[in-house]
Each structure stands twice: as C-alpha cells, then as structure tokens.
Design a protein around this motif. Sequence first.
Motif, PDB file in Angstrom:
ATOM      1  N   VAL A 154       0.849  -1.190   0.000  1.00  0.00           N
ATOM      2  CA  VAL A 154       0.000   0.000   0.000  1.00  0.00           C
ATOM      3  C   VAL A 154       0.887   1.243   0.000  1.00  0.00           C
ATOM      4  CG1 VAL A 154      -1.768   1.313   1.236  1.00  0.00           C
ATOM      5  CG2 VAL A 154      -1.806  -1.182   1.310  1.00  0.00           C
ATOM      6  N   LEU A 155       0.531   2.202  -0.848  1.00  0.00           N
ATOM      7  CA  LEU A 155       1.150   3.527  -0.815  1.00  0.00           C
ATOM      8  C   LEU A 155       0.037   4.551  -0.646  1.00  0.00           C
ATOM      9  CD1 LEU A 155       3.533   5.554  -1.279  1.00  0.00           C
ATOM     10  CD2 LEU A 155       2.863   5.553  -3.684  1.00  0.00           C
ATOM     11  N   THR A 156       0.169   5.406   0.364  1.00  0.00           N
ATOM     12  CA  THR A 156      -0.779   6.496   0.565  1.00  0.00           C
ATOM     13  C   THR A 156      -0.105   7.799   0.167  1.00  0.00           C
ATOM     14  OG1 THR A 156      -1.871   5.356   2.387  1.00  0.00           O
ATOM     15  CG2 THR A 156      -2.225   7.726   2.213  1.00  0.00           C
ATOM     16  N   LEU A 166      -6.691  19.571  -2.281  1.00  0.00           N
ATOM     17  CA  LEU A 166      -6.381  18.311  -1.606  1.00  0.00           C
ATOM     18  C   LEU A 166      -6.429  17.183  -2.617  1.00  0.00           C
ATOM     19  CD1 LEU A 166      -5.883  16.526   0.899  1.00  0.00           C
ATOM     20  CD2 LEU A 166      -8.379  16.436   1.201  1.00  0.00           C
ATOM     21  N   GLU A 167      -5.324  16.449  -2.706  1.00  0.00           N
ATOM     22  CA  GLU A 167      -5.263  15.249  -3.529  1.00  0.00           C
ATOM     23  C   GLU A 167      -4.757  14.130  -2.635  1.00  0.00           C
ATOM     24  OE1 GLU A 167      -2.247  13.766  -6.938  1.00  0.00           O
ATOM     25  OE2 GLU A 167      -3.454  15.490  -7.539  1.00  0.00           O
ATOM     26  N   ARG A 168      -5.599  13.137  -2.406  1.00  0.00           N
ATOM     27  CA  ARG A 168      -5.213  12.046  -1.511  1.00  0.00           C
ATOM     28  C   ARG A 168      -5.646  10.727  -2.137  1.00  0.00           C
ATOM     29  NH1 ARG A 168      -3.758  10.939   3.778  1.00  0.00           N
ATOM     30  NH2 ARG A 168      -4.624   9.041   4.664  1.00  0.00           N
ATOM     31  N   GLY A 169      -4.727   9.799  -2.210  1.00  0.00           N
ATOM     32  CA  GLY A 169      -5.041   8.504  -2.799  1.00  0.00           C
ATOM     33  C   GLY A 169      -4.365   7.378  -2.046  1.00  0.00           C
ATOM     34  N   VAL A 170      -5.061   6.250  -1.972  1.00  0.00           N
ATOM     35  CA  VAL A 170      -4.497   5.045  -1.374  1.00  0.00           C
ATOM     36  C   VAL A 170      -4.337   4.017  -2.490  1.00  0.00           C
ATOM     37  CG1 VAL A 170      -4.808   3.213   0.321  1.00  0.00           C
ATOM     38  CG2 VAL A 170      -5.586   5.532   0.845  1.00  0.00           C
ATOM     39  N   MET A 171      -3.091   3.730  -2.827  1.00  0.00           N
ATOM     40  CA  MET A 171      -2.792   2.787  -3.893  1.00  0.00           C
ATOM     41  C   MET A 171      -2.547   1.410  -3.273  1.00  0.00           C
ATOM     42  SD  MET A 171      -2.981   4.961  -6.285  1.00  0.00           S
ATOM     43  CE  MET A 171      -3.275   6.699  -5.930  1.00  0.00           C
ATOM     44  N   ASN A 172      -3.587   0.603  -3.276  1.00  0.00           N
ATOM     45  CA  ASN A 172      -3.502  -0.736  -2.717  1.00  0.00           C
ATOM     46  C   ASN A 172      -3.329  -1.727  -3.861  1.00  0.00           C
ATOM     47  OD1 ASN A 172      -4.108  -3.334  -1.589  1.00  0.00           O
ATOM     48  ND2 ASN A 172      -5.185  -2.325   0.088  1.00  0.00           N
TER      49      ASN A 172
END
Length: 277
Positions: A154-156, A166-172
């Motif tokens: 996971v990369l947040t 605001l740019e927020r993403g969780v790359m699972n």
Amino acid sequence: MSLWHARLALNYRLNQEKTALHFVHEGPLRVLKSLYPEGPSVCHNVLVHPPGGLVGGDVLDITVQVEEGAHALVTTPGATRFYRSNGHQAVQRTHLKLEAGARLEWLPLEAIAYNACDAVNHLEFTLAEGAQLLAWDVTALGLPMAGQHFEAGVLTQHIEWPGYFLERGVMNAQDRSLLDGPLGLAGRRCMSSLILASGTPLPRGLREGMLESTHALLQSASEDVIAGVTAPNEHMLVLRGLGPVVEPLMQLWKSIWAHWRVQAWGLEGRSPRIWSM
C-alpha cells in the motif's frame, strides 16, 4: 534492525539580492552545497538521503521555509525508494512554507513504491500573499521493466494546500479496479502531478494562456501517456498524468515545468545539472 528518523529544515532568506540557505539536520538527510547557475537571486540545492530509501519504521521529516522575496530550487540526485515492509510503515513528510513574494521550485526525482511496501508520502504547503510554488510529484508503482511488479502493499499519497487543494489517494496493490480499470490507472504504473500555486490569484489571461499552451504541448506526449491540465481555482494550475513507466512522464513534466517557468516568471527553464549526471 536500525530504523532512521531523519529531519531536515531548510530556511531561505534574501540578503542583499542573494538568496542564502541556512539549514539544520538530524539523522541521514543532507543538502549539498548551494549553487547559483542563474545568478545570486536563485539558490539551487540538492537534497541527499545517503541510505537511498526507506524501510518500515523509517520517517523523513522535511521542512522548507522561503522568506520574503527569496527564490529556491530544490531537487534530488535520484529516486526516493519505499522498500518492502517489515511490518511497519515508512513515512516521508514534507512541509513547504512560502512567505510574501517568495518562490520555491520543489522538484524531487521520482518516488518508487516497491512491491509489498507500506508507505506514506505526504506533501503540504502554505503560501502567503504574492508567493508562488512550482512543485511536482512523480510516483512509480513497482519496477515493471525489471520484472518487479507492484503485486502487494500500500502507498498512501497526500498533497494539500489547506483551504485550496487536496489530492489524496491510497494505492492498494490488491485493488485491481483502481490499478487496471479504465476509471483508475488503466494498467499504467506511473502517476504524476505538476502544480503551479500562487498566494495571489493568477490573472485570468495568464491562466487561460498557460492552459492553452500546455494543451498544445501535451499533443507531443508519447501515446502511452495520458495527461490533462486544469485550473481548479484562480490560484492554481494542476497537471496530472499517467504513464507505463517513469521516463516518458518525467520527460514531459520537465518540458512543461520549463514552459511554466518562462510563462509565469519570465525565467529560462534551465534543468539542474544533477539531472544529467
């Protein structure tokens, strides 16, 4: 296993028309000597992390303050690497603060999320009246050309200008709809953002002219690259892109950074020497 908590605080101040750097550090995080390839008003620095990457439990805290009227450009000599997790999270936190009339170019080379990492990459900035920031983030998931695919982990990612953006993403890696779906990364494994932010609203004519000329530049992008530019508010331009690997996106981002530098500031977009080494 030895874990690192490194801190680096950079402070840029304009003194007799020269931007000078004062910094303090703790742990394995440094800057190389200040360079002035454009003259004394713009200070160039290269940020170095000797371990070369972060493992679980490592924390890098970076703060940059640019005082009134100063202009700094900060980059790195190579990629930031988030390695396979050991059960703990690796964190990089960056805070940028620009005072009135200051300029900062925050241009680190790519971040690589290795397979099975557990990482957070957090960038936050604030701008006073008249301050302007050119910043990018380029992130690769795995190393597909080397056969090291992002199949677990996971990369947040978090990019924020409080109150404006605001740019927020969780790359699972287990979220195949996100990684491979047409509404997600569409099978591409490199994503990037380039931001021009201004503490004072950008004149409408400038915004529209930069949008139009950037659209024209995007026509020359590699066919494997998907990219688009928007003005989410009167203080910003935001360019986002997806590519199969880092190289075509980074090449495009460098050309558009140089173009925006000329359009917004009337300064030649001369690449830092470290990029060609």
